[in-house]
Design an enzyme around this catalytic site. Structure first.
Site, PDB file in Angstrom:
ATOM      1  N   ASP A  66      31.781  15.579  61.802  1.00  0.00           N
ATOM      2  CA  ASP A  66      32.919  14.912  61.172  1.00  0.00           C
ATOM      3  C   ASP A  66      33.125  15.371  59.836  1.00  0.00           C
ATOM      4  O   ASP A  66      31.882  14.744  58.793  1.00  0.00           O
ATOM      5  CB  ASP A  66      32.919  13.075  61.266  1.00  0.00           C
ATOM      6  CG  ASP A  66      34.343  12.604  61.536  1.00  0.00           C
ATOM      7  OD1 ASP A  66      35.198  14.163  60.342  1.00  0.00           O
ATOM      8  OD2 ASP A  66      34.592  11.918  61.888  1.00  0.00           O
TER       9      ASP A  66
ATOM     10  N   HIS B 126      42.031  17.936  68.689  1.00  0.00           N
ATOM     11  CA  HIS B 126      42.118  17.614  67.628  1.00  0.00           C
ATOM     12  C   HIS B 126      41.803  18.414  66.372  1.00  0.00           C
ATOM     13  O   HIS B 126      42.362  18.942  65.210  1.00  0.00           O
ATOM     14  CB  HIS B 126      40.953  16.085  67.204  1.00  0.00           C
ATOM     15  CG  HIS B 126      41.128  15.782  65.921  1.00  0.00           C
ATOM     16  ND1 HIS B 126      42.455  15.192  64.900  1.00  0.00           N
ATOM     17  CD2 HIS B 126      40.449  16.143  64.332  1.00  0.00           C
ATOM     18  CE1 HIS B 126      42.482  14.861  63.781  1.00  0.00           C
ATOM     19  NE2 HIS B 126      40.989  15.846  63.320  1.00  0.00           N
TER      20      HIS B 126
END
Length: 281
Positions: free
Chosen positions: A112, A201
């Site tokens: 992330d 995403h």
């Protein structure tokens, strides 16, 4: 400080201070272009207890005791003029087994923060810092408490999980090939279809999909356990932090793109949201 021995040497303690839109709007501080409340997004389910605020004190460090002690002292010292509105705790592992810096993972198991602007580069400076006026050397911060549905996420196959993000789960590399630090090829096709799905995403948040707009993101994982009449209730998620020079033009515009069509919206819900102007330092 009556108990200074609770602060451990070498704990890398960092305290970041910011103010909300209220004090700026009231004229207590100079105005800042693009700095205002974050408008609710379609997929948000915001709760008052995790949102808003006039003063931010964000405390981070390697040693939990030192961090907790610093928080207690700062809250006590602010008591004459401020009362706590919310407090959120999280953790992040940015080191590998050999103590080398790595990107870190959220609770979905995803790497992330890949392709974040790198501090010390022109791209980082242009993305993060306010360049002129009374706020020069400062920045803005969006804080979002994002609840993650780990149970339904775990029901997916690895291919389904990777399709929703556009990245390999283990290495964090884009599905179009290379390593984590390589940029994704949004034009790549296989078997007549885009390799990176339209709602992945990585595509929705990519600068190429947002007219070059970037943010610098940081995260902290959180887990909260609470006993209720239904038994043990566990909430897990991500304390998402986005730094940028212009909150409205950068964060809000990118977030609207994500809110409009992002596969991860099925397993993530923002339940808290706040905006702050970070004081120059």
């Amino acid at each position: 400080d009556t108990t200074p021995w609770l602060a451990t040497a070498g704990a890398d303690l960092t305290v970041t201070v910011g103010v909300g839109p209220g004090p700026v709007r009231a004229g207590l501080l100079p105005g800042l272009a693009g700095f205002e409340e974050i408008p609710p997004m379609r997929h948000d389910r915001l709760e008052e207890r995790w949102s808003g605020g006039d003063l931010l004190v964000s405390v981070g460090g390697r040693d939990g005791t030192t961090v907790a002690h610093a928080v207690r002292r700062l809250v006590a010292d602010a008591d004459p003029f401020a009362r706590p509105r919310w407090s959120q705790h999280g953790s992040w592992n940015g080191l590998d087994g050999q103590q080398r810096p790595v990107t870190g993972r959220n609770l979905f198991g995803q790497v992330d923060g890949s392709r974040n602007p790198r501090p010390g580069t022109d791209v980082f400076d242009q993305t993060v810092w306010v360049r002129s006026g009374p706020w020069a050397g400062g920045t803005t911060l969006a804080v979002r408490r994002i609840r993650m549905d780990l149970d339904t996420w775990d029901e997916l196959t690895r291919d389904e999980q990777e399709r929703s993000t556009g990245r390999d789960l283990v290495a964090g590399a884009p599905l179009t090939g290379g390593v984590e630090t390589d940029d994704v090829d949004l034009r790549a096709r296989a078997h007549g279809r885009p390799v990176v799905a339209p709602d992945a995403h990585v595509r929705r948040s990519h600068p190429a999909s947002n007219q070059g707009r970037r943010i610098f993101r940081k995260g902290a994982n959180y887990t909260v356990e609470e006993w209720t009449e239904r038994g043990l209730v566990v909430e897990a998620g991500l304390l998402f932090q986005s730094f940028q020079a212009d909150l409205t033009d950068q964060f809000v515009r990118v977030q609207r793109s994500v809110d409009e069509l992002d596969a991860l919206n099925e397993w993530t819900t923002a339940i808290g949201s706040a905006a702050f102007a970070i004081l120059p330092g």
